[in-house]
Design a protein around this motif. Structure first.
Motif, short mmCIF file in Angstrom:
data_model
loop_
_atom_site.label_atom_id
_atom_site.label_comp_id
_atom_site.label_asym_id
_atom_site.label_seq_id
_atom_site.Cartn_x
_atom_site.Cartn_y
_atom_site.Cartn_z
N LEU A 1 9.82 9.95 10.45
CA LEU A 1 8.10 9.97 9.45
C LEU A 1 8.00 9.29 8.75
CD1 LEU A 1 9.96 13.02 7.65
CD2 LEU A 1 8.59 12.60 9.49
N ASP B 1 15.88 11.34 10.79
CA ASP B 1 14.94 12.18 10.26
C ASP B 1 13.62 11.77 8.98
OD1 ASP B 1 14.79 14.27 11.92
OD2 ASP B 1 16.89 15.33 10.90
N PHE C 1 12.80 19.26 -0.17
CA PHE C 1 13.33 18.25 0.81
C PHE C 1 12.44 17.51 1.30
CE2 PHE C 1 16.93 15.75 3.85
CZ PHE C 1 17.04 14.68 3.21
N LYS C 2 12.20 16.57 0.40
CA LYS C 2 11.00 15.88 1.86
C LYS C 2 10.07 14.59 1.71
CE LYS C 2 7.48 19.53 0.85
NZ LYS C 2 5.72 19.70 -0.06
N VAL C 3 9.70 14.10 1.68
CA VAL C 3 9.30 12.23 2.36
C VAL C 3 8.49 12.78 1.33
CG1 VAL C 3 9.40 10.27 3.07
CG2 VAL C 3 10.60 11.95 3.97
N GLN C 4 8.01 11.83 0.06
CA GLN C 4 7.12 12.11 -1.05
C GLN C 4 6.23 10.64 -0.74
OE1 GLN C 4 7.63 10.56 -5.23
NE2 GLN C 4 6.08 12.54 -5.67
N SER C 5 6.86 9.75 -0.83
CA SER C 5 5.63 8.77 0.60
C SER C 5 6.81 7.06 0.25
CB SER C 5 4.94 8.10 -1.01
OG SER C 5 5.44 7.79 -2.39
N TYR C 6 5.73 5.86 0.98
CA TYR C 6 6.77 4.62 1.34
C TYR C 6 5.11 3.41 0.77
CZ TYR C 6 3.95 4.56 5.25
OH TYR C 6 2.93 4.19 6.47
N GLU C 7 5.67 3.01 0.90
CA GLU C 7 4.91 1.61 0.48
C GLU C 7 5.15 0.72 1.72
OE1 GLU C 7 5.25 -0.20 -3.53
OE2 GLU C 7 5.34 1.97 -4.48
N GLY C 8 3.89 0.22 2.33
CA GLY C 8 3.70 -0.75 3.16
C GLY C 8 3.03 -2.20 3.33
N MET D 1 0.87 -1.27 -0.04
CA MET D 1 0.08 -0.24 0.08
C MET D 1 0.58 0.90 0.09
SD MET D 1 -2.42 1.14 2.65
CE MET D 1 -3.78 2.61 2.56
N LYS D 2 0.65 2.15 -0.82
CA LYS D 2 1.33 3.43 -0.99
C LYS D 2 0.44 4.67 0.09
CE LYS D 2 3.66 6.59 -4.19
NZ LYS D 2 3.80 6.58 -5.95
N ILE D 3 1.78 4.99 0.53
CA ILE D 3 1.57 6.45 1.58
C ILE D 3 2.16 7.61 1.13
CG2 ILE D 3 1.26 7.09 4.00
CD1 ILE D 3 -0.26 4.07 3.88
N ASN D 4 0.54 8.68 1.17
CA ASN D 4 2.02 9.82 0.34
C ASN D 4 1.61 11.13 1.72
OD1 ASN D 4 1.53 9.86 -2.64
ND2 ASN D 4 -0.50 9.72 -2.10
N LEU D 5 3.25 11.02 2.09
CA LEU D 5 3.00 11.70 3.23
C LEU D 5 3.42 13.21 2.77
CD1 LEU D 5 5.94 9.63 5.32
CD2 LEU D 5 3.93 9.97 6.00
N ASP D 6 4.36 12.94 1.46
CA ASP D 6 4.41 14.80 1.12
C ASP D 6 5.28 15.54 3.15
OD1 ASP D 6 4.74 16.57 -0.53
OD2 ASP D 6 2.62 17.06 -0.10
N THR D 7 5.69 14.72 3.33
CA THR D 7 6.69 15.83 4.61
C THR D 7 7.65 16.52 4.59
OG1 THR D 7 4.64 14.11 5.96
CG2 THR D 7 6.17 15.35 6.82
N GLU D 8 7.90 17.80 4.24
CA GLU D 8 9.42 18.17 5.25
C GLU D 8 10.24 17.03 5.65
OE1 GLU D 8 11.58 20.69 3.48
OE2 GLU D 8 9.13 21.61 3.21
N VAL D 9 11.73 16.59 5.26
CA VAL D 9 12.50 15.87 6.27
C VAL D 9 12.73 16.30 7.64
CG1 VAL D 9 14.55 15.35 6.44
CG2 VAL D 9 13.10 14.59 4.50
#
Lengths: 219, 116
Positions: B13, B9, B108-115, A1-9
């Motif tokens: 997240l 970091d 500088f972002k975490v765009q997405s992840y797959e879990g 399942m893909k989760i779009n976090l779109d969050t600044e590191v």
């Protein structure tokens, strides 16, 4: 399942920076984040600043270094409160490190707090610490090419202190080129030329600090 | 090299979000890294290699790292010209004035992840 976090590191750092900034604002403490290469003269400039302004203002310093208390000891020798953070190899200070030591200062009685970042023109530039102002110190022996070589740093600072100008007659530092490069990277940035050693130009720096402090009190 | 700290970091997240969804593993993490973000893609890759080799038993340990680079772009506030900035990135090549503002390259972002 893909989760779009779109969050600044740096989300966590930025939250800690806001915590710091709220505290500093509440007490109207002027906070200046000083960044430069190792050896550009951050601590010496602070020594001169404390010697000149220490009677008029209550000054505190947070010193960031990989190791040792050497810089904090130099500040304490002038009677100012200094807290040393040792990053143990870390190349920058982050807002969480600052948050952990804030309690060591009585902010109500601290007019100006200088944060001397770890000597490094790359890593510290990305971290908001909750300061009012970011200042870069560039010294003549480093060469005028450092401004275009480290654009991220010089884009994010609002003042460049060009230090060690007493060495200009002996080195090939092109001041006009440095000013043009700075204008091309960060048109809003100011530049102050000074020598901590001879104290030429020091007044301009002290005036900048006093104005920043006065502006903060009037807000 | 602050990429080791940045890795921490990024993992925080992803791991926090993945745990809140009761995921048992994370297979892929996608980042957007701007040219002017001061994070180096190669150093980030290395920081993740070090993390995988440590075997800390975290959800993201087997995750593939995908880095999307974001090129720097500037736009002139006077003439509207968009350009790829060079050494003096605020100088608009059309107007020759410091009227260019970065519109991309600092992300500088975490765009997405797959879990799962």
């Amino acid at each position: 399942m893909k989760i779009n976090l779109d969050t600044e590191v740096l989300t966590d750092n930025n939250a800690a920076a806001k915590f710091n900034r709220d505290l500093f604002t509440k007490h109207k403490t002027l906070v200046v984040n000083l960044m430069s290469s190792p050896g550009a003269g951050k601590t010496t400039l602070l020594e001169k600043t404390i010697a000149a302004l220490g009677k008029e203002y209550s000054i505190g310093v947070i010193e960031g270094d990989l190791a040792t208390e050497k810089d904090a000891d130099r500040i304490r020798a002038l009677g100012a409160k200094a807290v040393q953070i040792n990053t143990n190899g870390g190349c920058h200070l982050d807002a969480r490190m600052i948050a952990k030591v804030i309690d060591e200062f009585d902010l109500e009685k601290t007019d100006i707090l200088f944060i001397e970042n770890v000597g490094n023109l790359v890593c510290p530039s990305g971290y908001d610490l909750g300061q009012n102002h970011k200042v870069a110190i560039l010294s003549v022996p480093e060469g005028n090419d450092k401004i275009p070589k480290y654009p991220v740093m010089f884009r994010r600072t609002e003042l460049v202190v060009l230090n060690k100008i007493d060495l200009l007659p002996y080195l090939d530092f092109d001041v006009d080129m440095a000013i043009e490069d700075l204008k091309g990277i960060n048109p809003e940035s100011k530049l102050i030329r000074l020598s901590s050693k001879t104290e030429e130009g020091l007044d301009e720096w002290l005036t900048w600090i006093k104005e920043a402090y006065r502006n903060l009190q009037e807000q | 090299m602050h990429e080791m700290a940045l890795r921490g970091d990024i993992l925080q997240l992803v791991e926090n979000d993945a745990r809140s969804r009761n995921f048992k593993q994370v297979d892929k993490v996608e980042l957007i890294v701007g040219d002017l973000s001061n994070a180096m893609p190669d150093a980030l890759e290395m920081a993740f290699d070090v993390f995988r080799a440590r075997g800390l038993g975290m959800l993201s340990e087997g995750a593939q790292l995908v880095i999307h680079k974001e090129a720097a772009r500037s736009k002139c506030v006077i003439c509207g010209h968009e350009y790829t900035p060079d050494r003096r990135l605020s100088i608009c090549p059309e107007c020759a004035l410091p009227s260019g503002r970065l519109i991309a390259g600092e992300t500088f972002k975490v765009q997405s992840y797959e879990g799962s």
